[in-house]
Write a protein that holds these residues in place. Structure first.
Motif, PDB file in Angstrom:
ATOM      1  N   VAL A  61       0.925  -1.308   0.025  1.00 45.16           N
ATOM      2  CA  VAL A  61      -0.012  -0.095   0.000  1.00 45.16           C
ATOM      3  C   VAL A  61       0.804   1.229  -0.135  1.00 45.16           C
ATOM      4  N   LYS A  62       1.869   1.085   0.862  1.00 45.03           N
ATOM      5  CA  LYS A  62       2.884   2.550   0.691  1.00 45.03           C
ATOM      6  C   LYS A  62       3.627   2.554  -0.535  1.00 45.03           C
ATOM      7  N   LEU A  63       3.666   1.282  -0.913  1.00 41.69           N
ATOM      8  CA  LEU A  63       4.358   1.739  -2.580  1.00 41.69           C
ATOM      9  C   LEU A  63       3.370   2.292  -3.518  1.00 41.69           C
ATOM     10  N   LEU A  64       2.056   1.975  -3.261  1.00 40.42           N
ATOM     11  CA  LEU A  64       1.175   2.450  -4.414  1.00 40.42           C
ATOM     12  C   LEU A  64       1.007   3.947  -4.007  1.00 40.42           C
ATOM     13  N   VAL A  65       0.838   4.396  -2.950  1.00 41.47           N
ATOM     14  CA  VAL A  65       0.814   5.757  -2.638  1.00 41.47           C
ATOM     15  C   VAL A  65       2.166   6.620  -3.182  1.00 41.47           C
ATOM     16  N   THR A  66       3.288   6.049  -2.943  1.00 38.46           N
ATOM     17  CA  THR A  66       4.396   6.519  -3.673  1.00 38.46           C
ATOM     18  C   THR A  66       4.384   6.671  -4.964  1.00 38.46           C
ATOM     19  N   TYR A  67       4.014   5.665  -5.914  1.00 39.66           N
ATOM     20  CA  TYR A  67       4.075   5.571  -7.145  1.00 39.66           C
ATOM     21  C   TYR A  67       3.064   6.732  -7.720  1.00 39.66           C
ATOM     22  N   TYR A  68       1.702   6.580  -7.278  1.00 40.37           N
ATOM     23  CA  TYR A  68       0.677   7.513  -7.683  1.00 40.37           C
ATOM     24  C   TYR A  68       1.209   8.871  -7.482  1.00 40.37           C
ATOM     25  N   GLY A  69       1.720   9.261  -6.256  1.00 36.37           N
ATOM     26  CA  GLY A  69       1.978  10.634  -5.994  1.00 36.37           C
ATOM     27  C   GLY A  69       3.072  11.206  -6.997  1.00 36.37           C
ATOM     28  N   LEU A  70       4.090  10.486  -7.247  1.00 35.26           N
ATOM     29  CA  LEU A  70       5.062  10.847  -7.886  1.00 35.26           C
ATOM     30  C   LEU A  70       4.575  10.984  -9.562  1.00 35.26           C
ATOM     31  N   ARG A  71       3.663  10.090  -9.884  1.00 30.68           N
ATOM     32  CA  ARG A  71       3.272   9.903 -11.359  1.00 30.68           C
ATOM     33  C   ARG A  71       2.558  11.232 -11.545  1.00 30.68           C
ATOM     34  N   GLY A  72       1.531  11.556 -10.589  1.00 31.96           N
ATOM     35  CA  GLY A  72       0.860  12.763 -10.740  1.00 31.96           C
ATOM     36  C   GLY A  72       1.587  14.081 -10.884  1.00 31.96           C
ATOM     37  N   LEU A  73       2.666  14.267 -10.044  1.00 31.98           N
ATOM     38  CA  LEU A  73       3.588  15.549 -10.230  1.00 31.98           C
ATOM     39  C   LEU A  73       4.174  15.562 -11.741  1.00 31.98           C
ATOM     40  N   SER A  74       4.627  14.519 -12.143  1.00 27.32           N
ATOM     41  CA  SER A  74       5.517  14.622 -13.301  1.00 27.32           C
ATOM     42  C   SER A  74       4.650  14.739 -14.560  1.00 27.32           C
ATOM     43  N   LEU A  75       3.210  14.315 -14.513  1.00 29.64           N
ATOM     44  CA  LEU A  75       2.067  14.588 -15.651  1.00 29.64           C
ATOM     45  C   LEU A  75       1.823  16.355 -15.568  1.00 29.64           C
TER      46      LEU A  75
END
Length: 445
Positions: free
Chosen positions: A312-326
């Protein structure tokens, strides 16, 4: 006395064993990797051919996006049924049928003259074929053949999608520019047929068929039973049961956003978006292939982390960083490759499908033996999200002349995915035991 002094030395000598052989699970994993590499490469073609089809037929980005959307929806909706069909009829049979369906669908596009024919061939046929080799396929293989290294193998098989883009995108782009799009789709058709050969020769259904335990399993381990019964009814029953749990909807919603922000938006529209800023299509295709290169690294690393960290912590990290890059991407495009867009490609590549191993791990913890089918349904939402983004981004491009709004919306959606994953943290994710104990009489290690 002399004899007794020699006994310990003799006992200390290890007994002779035949030299250990490679566990057949790795052969099955290698064949599966080849299948998934090919499947991903076949799906990457429409983004490359969008400009060519627009020039030859006058079809808008929105119309071509509809064909991609149909492909993505069928890809997603086929996945859970494919998992049950593999249980019912066998992995080898279903996979070969899927590859031949892709071959026929892509080959027939050379005859098309109307948009409905593109929707039929690339939307329906290629969508059905590629959906049969979707994430549920990797989940089935790792669930049957591996007990140790499940997260790592899942990451490697998931990274096959990126590897497919890495291999096919530059080649297909070169063919489209040099020989025309018809040659490119015929290459896709022939490759799909060729990949079916090692599946026929080397794929096996279960370790027990060879008298083996899964890799990393011990004689006392409890293993998933071979299922029987009607595939369709079982698939729908699993959906009914899973849909009664909040965890399913949190996973499905976040994964829908994953699909919207990857295959739907970036996978379909990155090349034409870069071309809008003056970048040659071959250069943009190479950048998208580079995304695939770093995706291999990121997804394998994510699989390794999933074996060791809270998914779950991994998913939170992945989606958060992806949003910033987009959110930053519209300001990074240029007519040639500059450091900012290259940094995006590397960063986004590491994050592309890193979400898959932790999502599968959460499915296994919640749903036990039904995890492959449940993940198939979660993947269906992923593809539905992707299909909406593929069409929606094309419509926005036709209306406003650029993709800027599409990138901003995608960034906001990633914030919603973060919230959904945070909601998962407070819920039980205890592993469900497999229901039937292993019968050690019929298998050997």
């Amino acid at each position: 006395m002399t004899e007794t002094t020699r006994t310990p030395a003799a006992a200390a000598t290890p007994p002779h064993h035949p030299r250990a052989r490679l566990h057949y699970a790795w052969v099955v994993a290698a064949v599966s990797l080849l299948v998934l590499v090919g499947s991903a490469g076949f799906r990457s073609a429409p983004g490359l051919m969008m400009t060519a089809w627009n020039s030859q037929f006058g079809w808008s980005h929105g119309i071509i996006g509809v064909a991609v959307s149909v492909n993505l929806v069928l890809y997603g909706l086929t996945a859970p049924f494919a998992a049950a069909l593999m249980d019912r009829f066998g992995v080898r049979t279903v996979t070969v049928a899927a590859l031949l369906t892709i071959s026929v669908g892509s080959g027939l596009t050379v005859l098309m003259t109307q948009p409905w024919q593109l929707i039929l061939c690339w939307g329906f046929l290629v969508g059905l074929g590629s959906g049969s080799m979707a994430g549920a396929f990797a989940t089935t293989i790792t669930g049957r053949w591996f007990r140790a290294r499940q997260g790592l193998v899942t990451g490697v098989l998931t990274a096959a999608g990126a590897a497919g883009n890495l291999i096919f995108l530059p080649v297909l782009s070169w063919l489209v520019q040099g020989a025309g799009w018809k040659v490119a789709v015929m290459v896709v058709s022939l490759c799909a047929t060729a990949v079916s050969v090692p599946v026929l020769l080397f794929m096996r259904e279960r370790p027990a068929d060879l008298g083996l335990l899964p890799y990393g399993a011990g004689p006392g381990d409890v293993l998933p039973p071979a299922t029987s019964g009607r595939a369709v009814s079982r698939t729908l029953r699993v959906l009914r049961d899973a849909s009664r749990t909040p965890a399913f909807w949190l996973l499905a919603g976040s994964f829908a956003i994953c699909g919207a922000t990857t295959v739907g938006l970036v996978g379909t529209h990155f090349i034409p978006a870069a071309h809008d800023h003056g970048m040659p299509e071959t250069t943009a295709a190479s950048l998208l292939a580079l995304v695939g290169l770093f995706d291999v690294v990121g997804t394998v690393a994510s699989g390794w982390l999933t074996d060791r960290a809270d998914p779950v912590k991994l998913l939170v990290t992945y989606y958060g960083l992806r949003g910033l890059s987009l959110l930053l991407l519209p300001h990074l495009f240029a007519s040639d490759v500059k450091p900012p867009v290259l940094a995006f490609v590397i960063f986004y590549g590491l994050d592309w499908v890193a979400t898959v191993p932790p999502t599968i791990a959460i499915c296994r913890r919640h749903f036990g033996a039904d995890a492959p089918i449940v993940f198939g349904w979660v993947l269906a939402f992923h593809q539905i999200g992707g299909s909406l983004a593929a069409t929606g981004a094309g419509v926005l491009r036709d209306r406003y002349g650029n993709y800027d709004l599409a990138w901003y919306v995608a960034g906001g959606l990633c914030a919603l995915a973060v919230l959904a994953c945070l909601a998962l943290r407070g819920r039980s994710v205890g592993s469900a035991p497999w229901p039937t104990p292993l019968s050690s009489a019929s298998i050997r290690s």
